[in-house]
Design a protein around this motif. Structure first.
Motif, PDB file in Angstrom:
ATOM      1  N   ASN A 133       0.832  -1.202   0.000  1.00  0.00           N
ATOM      2  CA  ASN A 133       0.000   0.000   0.000  1.00  0.00           C
ATOM      3  C   ASN A 133       0.868   1.255   0.000  1.00  0.00           C
ATOM      4  OD1 ASN A 133      -2.983  -0.900   0.358  1.00  0.00           O
ATOM      5  ND2 ASN A 133      -1.846  -2.141   1.854  1.00  0.00           N
ATOM      6  N   THR A 134       1.637   1.401  -1.049  1.00  0.00           N
ATOM      7  CA  THR A 134       2.531   2.541  -1.215  1.00  0.00           C
ATOM      8  C   THR A 134       2.521   2.971  -2.671  1.00  0.00           C
ATOM      9  OG1 THR A 134       4.424   1.063  -1.593  1.00  0.00           O
ATOM     10  CG2 THR A 134       4.066   1.855   0.668  1.00  0.00           C
ATOM     11  N   CYS A 135       3.038   4.160  -2.922  1.00  0.00           N
ATOM     12  CA  CYS A 135       3.153   4.668  -4.288  1.00  0.00           C
ATOM     13  C   CYS A 135       4.142   3.795  -5.066  1.00  0.00           C
ATOM     14  CB  CYS A 135       3.632   6.119  -4.263  1.00  0.00           C
ATOM     15  SG  CYS A 135       4.031   6.806  -5.885  1.00  0.00           S
ATOM     16  N   ALA A 166       5.716   4.516  -7.637  1.00  0.00           N
ATOM     17  CA  ALA A 166       6.800   5.285  -8.244  1.00  0.00           C
ATOM     18  C   ALA A 166       7.867   5.649  -7.228  1.00  0.00           C
ATOM     19  CB  ALA A 166       6.241   6.545  -8.906  1.00  0.00           C
ATOM     20  N   CYS A 167       7.457   6.284  -6.117  1.00  0.00           N
ATOM     21  CA  CYS A 167       8.440   6.779  -5.150  1.00  0.00           C
ATOM     22  C   CYS A 167       8.443   6.012  -3.838  1.00  0.00           C
ATOM     23  CB  CYS A 167       8.190   8.261  -4.873  1.00  0.00           C
ATOM     24  SG  CYS A 167       6.625   8.607  -4.034  1.00  0.00           S
ATOM     25  N   GLY A 168       7.446   5.153  -3.621  1.00  0.00           N
ATOM     26  CA  GLY A 168       7.400   4.351  -2.403  1.00  0.00           C
ATOM     27  C   GLY A 168       6.745   5.032  -1.219  1.00  0.00           C
ATOM     28  N   SER A 169       6.221   6.244  -1.394  1.00  0.00           N
ATOM     29  CA  SER A 169       5.567   6.946  -0.290  1.00  0.00           C
ATOM     30  C   SER A 169       4.280   6.223   0.105  1.00  0.00           C
ATOM     31  CB  SER A 169       5.247   8.386  -0.701  1.00  0.00           C
ATOM     32  OG  SER A 169       4.461   9.017   0.288  1.00  0.00           O
ATOM     33  N   GLY A 170       4.072   6.067   1.410  1.00  0.00           N
ATOM     34  CA  GLY A 170       2.876   5.389   1.882  1.00  0.00           C
ATOM     35  C   GLY A 170       1.959   6.276   2.689  1.00  0.00           C
ATOM     36  N   LYS A 171       2.195   7.609   2.653  1.00  0.00           N
ATOM     37  CA  LYS A 171       1.416   8.513   3.492  1.00  0.00           C
ATOM     38  C   LYS A 171       0.018   8.729   2.938  1.00  0.00           C
ATOM     39  CE  LYS A 171       2.038  12.723   6.162  1.00  0.00           C
ATOM     40  NZ  LYS A 171       2.906  13.890   6.433  1.00  0.00           N
ATOM     41  N   HIS A 172      -0.067   9.218   1.708  1.00  0.00           N
ATOM     42  CA  HIS A 172      -1.353   9.405   1.032  1.00  0.00           C
ATOM     43  C   HIS A 172      -1.199   8.869  -0.386  1.00  0.00           C
ATOM     44  CE1 HIS A 172      -2.789  11.876   4.277  1.00  0.00           C
ATOM     45  NE2 HIS A 172      -1.777  12.722   4.140  1.00  0.00           N
ATOM     46  N   TYR A 173      -2.158   8.096  -0.822  1.00  0.00           N
ATOM     47  CA  TYR A 173      -2.070   7.570  -2.175  1.00  0.00           C
ATOM     48  C   TYR A 173      -3.468   7.494  -2.781  1.00  0.00           C
ATOM     49  CZ  TYR A 173      -2.773   3.406   0.747  1.00  0.00           C
ATOM     50  OH  TYR A 173      -3.226   2.522   1.692  1.00  0.00           O
ATOM     51  N   LEU A 174      -3.488   7.511  -4.113  1.00  0.00           N
ATOM     52  CA  LEU A 174      -4.724   7.453  -4.865  1.00  0.00           C
ATOM     53  C   LEU A 174      -4.627   6.325  -5.877  1.00  0.00           C
ATOM     54  CD1 LEU A 174      -3.651  10.684  -4.708  1.00  0.00           C
ATOM     55  CD2 LEU A 174      -5.974  11.062  -5.497  1.00  0.00           C
ATOM     56  N   ARG A 175      -5.770   5.799  -6.277  1.00  0.00           N
ATOM     57  CA  ARG A 175      -5.788   4.823  -7.363  1.00  0.00           C
ATOM     58  C   ARG A 175      -5.553   5.562  -8.685  1.00  0.00           C
ATOM     59  NH1 ARG A 175     -10.007   2.960  -4.044  1.00  0.00           N
ATOM     60  NH2 ARG A 175      -9.786   0.801  -3.324  1.00  0.00           N
ATOM     61  N   TYR A 176      -4.675   5.030  -9.481  1.00  0.00           N
ATOM     62  CA  TYR A 176      -4.400   5.623 -10.792  1.00  0.00           C
ATOM     63  C   TYR A 176      -4.617   4.573 -11.869  1.00  0.00           C
ATOM     64  CZ  TYR A 176      -2.028   7.701 -14.768  1.00  0.00           C
ATOM     65  OH  TYR A 176      -1.760   8.186 -16.010  1.00  0.00           O
ATOM     66  N   ARG A 177      -5.394   4.934 -12.879  1.00  0.00           N
ATOM     67  CA  ARG A 177      -5.687   4.025 -13.992  1.00  0.00           C
ATOM     68  C   ARG A 177      -4.736   4.331 -15.141  1.00  0.00           C
ATOM     69  NH1 ARG A 177      -9.590   4.739 -10.674  1.00  0.00           N
ATOM     70  NH2 ARG A 177     -11.112   3.085 -10.238  1.00  0.00           N
ATOM     71  N   VAL A 178      -3.820   3.408 -15.379  1.00  0.00           N
ATOM     72  CA  VAL A 178      -2.793   3.617 -16.397  1.00  0.00           C
ATOM     73  C   VAL A 178      -3.433   3.792 -17.767  1.00  0.00           C
ATOM     74  CG1 VAL A 178      -0.738   2.646 -17.475  1.00  0.00           C
ATOM     75  CG2 VAL A 178      -1.149   2.293 -15.036  1.00  0.00           C
ATOM     76  N   VAL A 179      -4.380   2.926 -18.104  1.00  0.00           N
ATOM     77  CA  VAL A 179      -5.164   3.088 -19.329  1.00  0.00           C
ATOM     78  C   VAL A 179      -6.369   3.956 -18.961  1.00  0.00           C
ATOM     79  CG1 VAL A 179      -6.470   1.944 -21.146  1.00  0.00           C
ATOM     80  CG2 VAL A 179      -4.421   0.852 -20.204  1.00  0.00           C
ATOM     81  N   PRO A 180      -6.481   5.167 -19.517  1.00  0.00           N
ATOM     82  CA  PRO A 180      -7.543   6.087 -19.096  1.00  0.00           C
ATOM     83  C   PRO A 180      -8.932   5.474 -19.182  1.00  0.00           C
ATOM     84  CG  PRO A 180      -5.965   7.229 -20.482  1.00  0.00           C
ATOM     85  CD  PRO A 180      -5.595   5.772 -20.532  1.00  0.00           C
ATOM     86  N   VAL A 181      -9.807   5.945 -18.316  1.00  0.00           N
ATOM     87  CA  VAL A 181     -11.155   5.393 -18.214  1.00  0.00           C
ATOM     88  C   VAL A 181     -11.917   5.519 -19.520  1.00  0.00           C
ATOM     89  CG1 VAL A 181     -13.372   5.651 -17.026  1.00  0.00           C
ATOM     90  CG2 VAL A 181     -11.244   5.845 -15.746  1.00  0.00           C
ATOM     91  N   CYS A 182     -11.684   6.601 -20.267  1.00  0.00           N
ATOM     92  CA  CYS A 182     -12.452   6.794 -21.503  1.00  0.00           C
ATOM     93  C   CYS A 182     -12.190   5.674 -22.507  1.00  0.00           C
ATOM     94  CB  CYS A 182     -12.134   8.151 -22.116  1.00  0.00           C
ATOM     95  SG  CYS A 182     -10.434   8.383 -22.674  1.00  0.00           S
ATOM     96  N   TYR A 183     -10.987   5.081 -22.487  1.00  0.00           N
ATOM     97  CA  TYR A 183     -10.696   3.947 -23.370  1.00  0.00           C
ATOM     98  C   TYR A 183     -11.112   2.632 -22.707  1.00  0.00           C
ATOM     99  CZ  TYR A 183      -7.670   7.446 -25.538  1.00  0.00           C
ATOM    100  OH  TYR A 183      -7.186   8.583 -26.125  1.00  0.00           O
TER     101      TYR A 183
END
Length: 850
Positions: free
Chosen positions: A545-547, A549-566
């Motif tokens: 449960n960490t980012c 990219a940088c490994g930060s575990g303080k606050h994180y969000l779900r990111y969809r690599v393939v955008p939702v519109c596609y």
């Protein structure tokens, strides 16, 4: 770099460039006794600069890191003969790194103290004070030589200082800061300090930039700092040039682009434009007004900040947002601010006049905080005479401790106390009226958007922290509960809620009851599609449960690599129960990834000829879809079309409801509602009515019985005004109309919709989400990709976004098995919810059907 014009239209391009920039060469003729040197005419270099702006420099695609400072020779030059010899050696190189150390604290106009140059093999520190009389004749030909590329960082100031102090116009410039802008580096990552750390691994103390560079001899610390500004600059230029070229190669592989449209071309144009910068001596009236405005804006900001803090303590908050008023000003405060403003301005006028007279920095004559304090004390009637003012200067502001010993405060102010009192009295009596638009604007209540933008600018890290607290995931995303196959083989990690569902359905049994995390074993044989497709490693890996990219575990969000519109438009076999392209990112990394994703969207939009938003045609026109127009055509039409509904008139295809964008239909309805139909041209009104009626009669169930040939009526307009809205927003709009007294005019179907609950209120043949954001664009691109290359084309489309994600963030903590070329098309087994027999109890286990 040789002056070779790129392309075959150089003469025409130069003529257009001259017309476009000719106003920038209109030098001011105002002169004062204190002006050091007037600006030279730039017209003699105009054609050269225009030509250079079309030339692309050559960079080392494999940059070589220079030797450390201690291993590189350095020449400190304060003798004319040494300078002449150095200029001769430097003239043999095709590019040089350049920087200037400047001092402005204890001089009114500022003074160039050092000129640093580097050819990549030797560094040169030139004493611009000692050699002032010979720099023009010695270095002038070098700096104006169009065949030598001068590499600078943030060179706008350097160009001005050379013009002001020596009358030298710098020709042929490449600015690494402009490269960062073109490459979309965040503002905090465009400094030379950041570039030195990123590409060289060197940390520099930039506080030395404000040192007194007039002192001689220079300390070792100042010498090293001056060298660091140019020693690695050529190497950094090569690194940034490589990034520009890599980005251009990607674009050229996708479509044909002109050199002037490339990233490198844009960086060169912006850099060469610095040669057009001119110098005009600062006018006393402008300087004094700007200084007073700055002091008052800071004062008002302090008032606002303290008022916001009090409001935060006294008012309730909802979701972290203050519900109290952010306007701290009443009539008394506005009067006080106005009275202070005229006094502050009067003090700034005196301060500027005195500073010019003795050639001293204005803040060394009278610091800003002293200006404000004197104005406040005078307004409060606490300064009754010269003795009071002198006492304030000498006692409250002890310059030996609070200010530098070199500062002229308070001696100059004490000597002129009588004049200062006179100016204050005149301002208080209304004899020195003054107002500044920035001060007036600062007194207005700040909107929530302005407040957010201000906070983001003042403290970006704190702003991201607040964003993370508000929008970040509130609990752990990955519980890492284990699911085993019937034979005990590890299948996947998943959440506890899902495993409990399996247990309740009798599809799994608990292993090691009471032990955390929960582990279950399936009671049936699962399909092994993922294992055979090579995707098993990803789904059977434990997640953190960490980012990523940088490994930060303080606050994180779900990111969809393939955008939702596609993703929303992809076939079910590509997306159902697939978590491969859903990753966790912190707020900062999420912002970087989103910019890269939006850039990729624009590239795909251009490649497929599908705009991000559809264009709705009128008359007998239609929506340009399915790649019927290029992105270039779209841009021309948008620029050349005036429309109150966002419509164009260049096609002759009859539109269909499926090809129309709900938002465009609503714009047409709004245009009809707001415009006076009696003054609207008949053809235009008929065009808008045709678009609205064609769409709403196809998608609104309560208009199904209306013939398509029936005349446009008020019901069509009401339906058009609701197009593209979600169910809650529709009901809110209907309630607003009722509150406005339109209940008798509304169709009965809309009144009944307002009373309905659940999902009955808005059934249309087109999904309401298709009108949101870039959904239409995603549908058209996926459709075109399927037609052109089937599943392989869709896989490549997804892979492009994954590759853009990797290049933007260089993530170090990706889950095991995560791949750019991930492909695992779905097949559905007997337990699948997508099976034809419609069994409601079918489930899908982490990408495998059961």
């Amino acid at each position: 770099m040789n002056i070779a014009v790129v392309g075959g239209h150089a003469a025409l391009w130069i003529w257009l460039w001259r017309k476009q920039n000719e106003r920038r060469f209109m030098f001011r003729n105002e002169k004062s006794d204190q002006e050091i040197i007037s600006s030279p005419q730039a017209n003699s270099h105009l054609d050269t600069v225009a030509t250079l702006s079309t030339c692309l420099p050559d960079f080392k695609l494999c940059p070589i890191l220079p030797s450390p400072l201690k291993q590189t020779p350095c020449s400190y030059i304060d003798d004319p003969l040494q300078l002449a010899a150095a200029a001769t050696r430097l003239a043999a190189f095709t590019r040089l790194a350049l920087d200037i150390e400047h001092h402005s604290t204890h001089t009114y106009y500022g003074q160039s103290c050092l000129i640093q140059l580097s050819d990549g093999y030797e560094d040169y520190i030139i004493d611009a004070i000692a050699l002032r009389s010979v720099i023009v004749s010695t270095l002038g030909p070098l700096f104006t030589n169009p065949n030598i590329l001068k590499v600078v960082h943030g060179g706008g100031s350097d160009v001005i200082w050379l013009l002001r102090d020596f009358g030298i116009r710098l020709i042929n410039i490449f600015d690494t800061e402009k490269c960062c802008q073109v490459l979309s580096y965040p503002p905090q990552h465009r400094s030379l300090k950041f570039l030195l750390y990123k590409f060289v691994g060197v940390q520099v103390d930039k506080t030395l930039q404000m040192a007194d560079w007039r002192q001689r001899p220079l300390s070792t610390e100042l010498m090293d700092y001056a060298r660091s500004d140019v020693h690695w600059l050529l190497y950094i230029a090569d690194c940034l040039g490589k990034e520009l070229c890599v980005g251009d190669d990607k674009k050229k592989n996708q479509s044909q682009i002109e050199d002037s449209e490339t990233l490198l071309g844009r960086a060169v144009y912006r850099s060469q434009s610095l040669s057009l910068v001119e110098y005009s001596p600062p006018l006393p009236r402008v300087v004094s007004s700007a200084a007073a405005a700055g002091i008052m804006k800071n004062y008002i900001a302090t008032l606002r900040s303290s008022s916001e803090m009090m409001a935060t303590e006294q008012t309730s908050t909802a979701n972290g947002i203050t519900t109290g008023s952010l306007d701290p000003y009443n009539d008394n405060q506005i009067k006080e601010i106005t009275e202070l403003s005229v006094r502050v301005h009067a003090l700034c006028v005196w301060r500027d006049t005195e500073a010019r007279k003795i050639d001293e920095g204005v803040t060394c004559v009278l610091p800003d905080d002293v200006v404000l304090t004197v104005a406040e004390q005078h307004y409060a009637n606490k300064i009754k005479g010269i003795d009071d003012l002198r006492s304030l200067f000498e006692e409250k502001y002890n310059f030996k401790t609070k200010y530098s010993n070199a500062c002229m405060f308070p001696e100059v102010a004490v000597e002129n106390a009588a004049l200062i009192i006179k100016e204050m009295d005149a301002a208080g009596a209304g004899e020195r009226p003054w107002a500044h638009p920035d001060v007036l604007a600062a007194m207005k209540p700040a909107t929530s958007l302005e407040t957010a933008a201000k906070r983001r600018h003042e403290d970006p890290e704190a702003f991201k922290e607040r964003l993370g607290e508000r929008f970040g995931v509130k609990k752990q995303v990955y519980e890492n509960c284990r699911m085993l196959s019937k034979s005990g083989e590890m299948l996947c990690f998943t959440d506890k809620k899902r495993l409990l569902w399996y247990i309740r359905k009798g599809l799994a049994e608990e292993v090691d009851p009471g032990k955390e995390p929960l582990t279950v074993r399936l009671t049936f044989d699962h399909k092994d599609d993922d294992q055979r497709a090579g995707a098993h490693e990803f789904y059977s890996s434990k997640r953190s449960n960490t980012c990523v990219a940088c490994g930060s575990g303080k606050h994180y969000l779900r990111y969809r690599v393939v955008p939702v519109c596609y993703r929303r438009a992809l076939p079910e076999r590509f997306k159902s129960h697939r978590s491969h392209d859903v990753l966790l990112l912190c707020v900062g990394c999420h912002e970087v990834a989103q910019r890269a994703s939006e850039q990729m969207k624009r590239e795909i939009s251009s490649e497929y000829g599908v705009p991000l938003f559809p264009r709705l045609a009128v008359g007998t026109g239609a929506l340009a879809v399915n790649g019927s127009s290029s992105a270039c055509d779209e841009e021309k039409e948008e620029k050349g079309t005036s429309s109150d509904a966002g419509l164009t008139t260049n096609t002759t295809t009859v539109p269909t409801p499926e090809s129309m964008h709900p938002f465009s239909v609503r714009k047409a309805a709004i245009a009809l509602e707001r415009l006076d139909t009696s003054t609207l041209p008949t053809t235009r009104r008929e065009e808008l009515e045709f678009i609205i009626s064609t769409y709403v009669r196809a998608v609104e169930p309560w208009l199904d019985d209306v013939p398509s040939t029936a005349p446009f009526n008020q019901d069509d307009l009401w339906a058009g005004l609701l197009s593209g809205m979600s169910k809650p927003t529709r009901r809110k709009a209907i309630r607003r109309w009722i509150a406005q007294g339109h209940e008798d005019k509304l169709p009965l179907a809309l009144l009944q919709e307002l009373q309905m609950s659940g999902t009955e209120g808005c059934n249309s043949s087109i999904d309401i989400r298709d009108g949101m954001g870039h959904s239409w664009h995603g549908q058209q691109v996926v459709k075109a990709a399927l037609e052109q290359g089937g599943d392989d084309a869709l896989s490549k489309l997804c892979a492009r976004f994954r590759q853009a994600f990797i290049e933007a963030l260089n993530p170090k903590y990706l889950p095991a098995g995560w791949k750019v070329d991930h492909t695992a098309p779905r097949t559905f087994g007997e337990h699948s919810i997508y099976n034809d027999d419609g069994d409601a109890d079918k489930v899908i286990v982490n990408g495998n059907s059961h």
